[in-house]
Design a protein around this motif. Structure first.
Motif, PDB file in Angstrom:
ATOM      1  N   THR A 219      -5.685 -11.533   8.099  1.00  0.00           N
ATOM      2  CA  THR A 219      -7.095 -11.238   7.845  1.00  0.00           C
ATOM      3  C   THR A 219      -7.889 -12.498   8.166  1.00  0.00           C
ATOM      4  O   THR A 219      -7.295 -13.584   8.341  1.00  0.00           O
TER       5      THR A 219
ATOM      6  N   LEU B  88     -10.337 -16.037  -2.103  1.00  0.00           N
ATOM      7  CA  LEU B  88     -10.037 -15.062  -3.153  1.00  0.00           C
ATOM      8  C   LEU B  88      -9.846 -15.769  -4.493  1.00  0.00           C
ATOM      9  O   LEU B  88      -9.398 -16.920  -4.548  1.00  0.00           O
TER      10      LEU B  88
ATOM     11  N   HIS C 152      -7.559 -15.151  -7.526  1.00  0.00           N
ATOM     12  CA  HIS C 152      -6.370 -14.368  -7.852  1.00  0.00           C
ATOM     13  C   HIS C 152      -6.053 -14.519  -9.345  1.00  0.00           C
ATOM     14  O   HIS C 152      -5.868 -15.636  -9.845  1.00  0.00           O
TER      15      HIS C 152
ATOM     16  N   ILE D 257      -1.436 -12.347   5.329  1.00  0.00           N
ATOM     17  CA  ILE D 257      -1.156 -11.498   4.173  1.00  0.00           C
ATOM     18  C   ILE D 257       0.340 -11.218   4.076  1.00  0.00           C
ATOM     19  O   ILE D 257       0.957 -11.380   3.021  1.00  0.00           O
TER      20      ILE D 257
ATOM     21  N   GLU E   6      -1.355  -5.383  -5.157  1.00  0.00           N
ATOM     22  CA  GLU E   6      -2.692  -5.921  -4.861  1.00  0.00           C
ATOM     23  C   GLU E   6      -2.807  -6.260  -3.373  1.00  0.00           C
ATOM     24  O   GLU E   6      -3.824  -5.985  -2.734  1.00  0.00           O
ATOM     25  N   GLU E   7      -1.772  -6.880  -2.822  1.00  0.00           N
ATOM     26  CA  GLU E   7      -1.784  -7.221  -1.405  1.00  0.00           C
ATOM     27  C   GLU E   7      -1.778  -5.958  -0.538  1.00  0.00           C
ATOM     28  O   GLU E   7      -2.431  -5.904   0.502  1.00  0.00           O
TER      29      GLU E   7
ATOM     30  N   THR F  32      -3.045  -3.060  -1.318  1.00  0.00           N
ATOM     31  CA  THR F  32      -4.386  -2.475  -1.372  1.00  0.00           C
ATOM     32  C   THR F  32      -5.347  -3.244  -0.458  1.00  0.00           C
ATOM     33  O   THR F  32      -6.147  -2.646   0.269  1.00  0.00           O
ATOM     34  N   LEU F  33      -5.266  -4.574  -0.511  1.00  0.00           N
ATOM     35  CA  LEU F  33      -6.138  -5.403   0.335  1.00  0.00           C
ATOM     36  C   LEU F  33      -5.899  -5.115   1.803  1.00  0.00           C
ATOM     37  O   LEU F  33      -6.845  -4.930   2.577  1.00  0.00           O
TER      38      LEU F  33
ATOM     39  N   GLU G  46      -7.070  -1.482   2.912  1.00  0.00           N
ATOM     40  CA  GLU G  46      -8.515  -1.359   3.075  1.00  0.00           C
ATOM     41  C   GLU G  46      -8.999  -2.124   4.311  1.00  0.00           C
ATOM     42  O   GLU G  46      -9.884  -1.669   5.025  1.00  0.00           O
ATOM     43  N   TYR G  47      -8.384  -3.270   4.545  1.00  0.00           N
ATOM     44  CA  TYR G  47      -8.827  -4.062   5.695  1.00  0.00           C
ATOM     45  C   TYR G  47      -8.415  -3.418   7.013  1.00  0.00           C
ATOM     46  O   TYR G  47      -9.083  -3.580   8.033  1.00  0.00           O
TER      47      TYR G  47
END
Length: 635
Positions: free
Chosen positions: A53, A58, A60, A74, A85-86, A88-89, A92-93
């Motif tokens: 990304t 961030l 955390h 990532i 959490e990773e 999901t990130l 979405e990205y």
């Protein structure tokens, strides 16, 4: 008159087509991983590529405390994505990116097309080298290859994107082409690499500084170790910029970058710059060859006097060969004075008059005293074509022998498209029976397009005109000659496309004046020379039947400057009907300017100018005889 086929250039339409191809090739390269791996791997599946990304800041939450964290990588290639959490990130990205949607493809395509159009337009307006189709194709292909290598590095390794060495493009282009082109290439390369993350403005800014610092450190010197130094300077400049941006963005220094070596942007800046210098050092010759330059090893090979083409000039046109050798020394000195490629200029001087070896008797330097000139039996336009042939024939012979194009450029650029004024004036004096125009007496080449070819054009005229001087020669004479030739060519626009600045012309003028002054240095007169001069003077005295006691022996006055053609009446300096030209080294200058002696050059046969014989001195009256006292005189 045959015209010389120029090298292929890229106009506006060619630049647009090249930009379209550039964008069409870059678009799939930049989105390759989006097409190949359009889904996020499962919880226990290894990542097929490195997922990245932009440089995100961030906070955390570890459950114990909330910590600041910078993330660009990532999921490294080969590892599993177990953190929810990773996942999901990343999910979405990656929305609308895996696979690429129409918006992403159109946006990237337009960005690549615009970058290509701006880049080719800059190259086209930069000058002769940038306008060449080969140069534009080579630079665009190099950018595509660089982006492809950078994309592979980012997909298959967990290294930070700051490890990408933009300096590997900036340094060799600055050394082998031009700094301005290197700056523009650095801008395009930094922006393109920024789109691979995808777009990361911080990354592009840091890489831009790396390339600029490397370019500013690079010199036109041919010592390769300076490439490593330039890369190292670029790396430290990029590292400083990275630290500054991180501090401005977060208010803290990136302490974690000292420990995480592979994912560290700080270490990536330093290592990327240094690796750029090392790769430039190793592949300098290959990059130079791709840009269309002549490598130093090839120049040394061409400078070997045993080369068959050079031996042909020396055998068929020895006067021309002597002129070329003398001019090569002057040209090398002038090139060193402004930091141009001195070796290329010297080799160009060796070969620039190759065409004169075909019909050498049409050029005065290859005739001996008393030889009949072919120009006395032909019309002016035919004589002009014979002179022009040394340009066209030289280009044909050079291309047939496989000479590099930068060497061939010297053959038709050292006269440019200047006017062969001597035969144009001769044609006008004959009444212009064929109704010819001035363009019929212009050389078939183009004005000098590089600094090296412009230097050769100056030295060609200066060396030719300096041969009219007879010692003793003082510095004002040489200064007047050099400045008249340089400013004459400048006035006629022969340097408009050469890239020479006024500062360059000043340095060239000073270097040539010093070199010519040294070539006309004084020598000691030997005793036998003084005896011969005294004996010759005594013979003149005896022939006049004058007592030696009443005649003072003095050295003869210095001879006048040799003229080379029929001189018309004295012309005023600003006569609009006869503008003063200095654009042809092969044409004698038939005009006197405010009483100055005209300059000449070795291109045409020397025609003696009738000089009125001096009026005979009155014979001395005999002294009256002594009076005889015994002789009677009449009353």
């Amino acid at each position: 008159m045959a015209l010389i086929r120029p090298r292929a250039t890229a106009g506006p339409l060619g630049g647009l087509v090249l930009s379209l191809v550039f964008a069409a090739v870059l678009l799939p390269v930049a989105t390759l991983d989006f097409w190949l791996y359009d889904k996020i791997p499962g919880p226990h599946e290894p990542a097929p590529v490195t997922y990245r990304t932009p440089d995100l800041a961030l906070f955390h939450n570890t459950g114990v405390h909330v910590g600041y964290e910078r993330r660009t990588v990532i999921v490294p290639r080969g590892t599993t994505l177990d953190n929810a959490e990773e996942r999901t990130l990343l999910t979405e990205y990656s929305r609308d990116r895996r696979p690429p949607g129409p918006g992403l493809l159109i946006g990237l395509g337009l960005a690549f097309l615009l970058a290509g159009v701006l880049y080719t337009s800059y190259l086209r307006n930069f000058g002769y080298r940038g306008n060449l189709l080969r140069t534009q194709i080579a630079l665009c292909a190099t950018l595509v290859a660089f982006v492809g290598i950078a994309k592979t590095l980012l997909m298959l390794t967990p290294l930070s994107a700051y490890f990408v060495p933009v300096a590997v493009l900036a340094i060799p282009i600055a050394i082998h082409l031009d700094r301005q082109v290197a700056f523009s290439t650095t801008v395009i390369a930094a922006l393109l690499v920024g789109t691979l993350v995808p777009f990361d403005l911080t990354l592009s800014t840091v890489l831009l500084v790396q390339g600029f610092a490397a370019v500013l450190t690079s010199r036109r010197a041919r010592r390769r170790r300076e490439m490593i130094l330039a890369g190292l300077v670029g790396g430290f400049a990029a590292a400083g910029t990275f630290v500054a941006i991180e501090f401005l963005a977060s208010g803290r220094l990136p302490y974690e970058d000292w420990h995480a070596l592979t994912e560290s942007g700080l270490w990536g800046c330093v290592v990327g710059g240094l690796s750029g210098g090392l790769v430039s050092y190793l592949f300098s010759d290959l990059i130079e060859l791709a840009l269309g330059n002549v490598p130093k090893a090839k120049l040394y090979e061409l400078a070997d006097l045993e080369n068959p083409l050079l031996k042909q000039i020396a055998k068929n046109a020895p006067g021309t060969w002597a002129h070329s050798l003398a001019m090569a020394n002057l040209a090398e000195i002038a090139a060193n004075a402004i930091g141009a490629n001195a070796l290329l200029t010297r080799v160009g001087a060796y070969y620039h008059d190759l065409g004169k070896s075909v019909q050498p008797r049409y050029y005065i330097e290859n005739l001996h005293a008393g030889d009949h000139s072919p120009h006395e039996d032909i019309e002016p336009d035919v004589s002009a074509d014979a002179i022009f042939a040394h340009c066209t024939e030289g280009v044909k012979m050079g291309r047939k022998a496989g000479l590099p194009e930068p060497i061939i450029d010297f053959m038709h650029m050292h006269h440019g498209n200047g006017l062969l004024e001597y035969f144009w004036v001769k044609n006008l004096e004959a009444g212009n029976p064929k109704h010819l125009e001035e363009r019929d007496f212009r050389y078939p080449g183009v004005p000098p397009q590089t600094r090296e070819t412009a230097i050769l054009a100056i030295c060609d005229a200066v060396e030719a005109a300096s041969r009219t001087f007879k010692p003793p020669v003082d510095q004002p004479q040489i200064e007047k000659l050099v400045q008249r030739i340089i400013f004459g060519k400048l006035r006629l626009g022969q340097f408009d496309q050469s890239g020479l600045t006024l500062a360059d012309l000043r340095r060239i003028s000073a270097a040539l004046i010093d070199a010519l002054m040294n070539s006309f240095h004084a020598r000691i007169e030997y005793q036998w020379q003084r005896d011969e001069r005294q004996a010759a003077r005594e013979e003149e005295i005896a022939a006049l039947a004058l007592p030696a006691s009443v005649v003072r022996v003095e050295p003869p006055p210095p001879p006048a400057v040799t003229t080379t053609g029929p001189l018309p009446a004295m012309l005023p300096r600003n006569d609009p009907t006869h503008p003063f030209r200095l654009d042809s080294a092969d044409a004698p200058r038939p005009y006197r300017i405010n009483g100055d002696a005209p300059m000449s050059s070795p291109g045409l046969v020397r025609v003696p100018v009738p000089v009125p014989a001096p009026e005979p001195e009155p014979e001395p009256h005999p002294a009256p005889a002594a009076a005889d006292p015994n002789k009677k005189t009449a009353p």
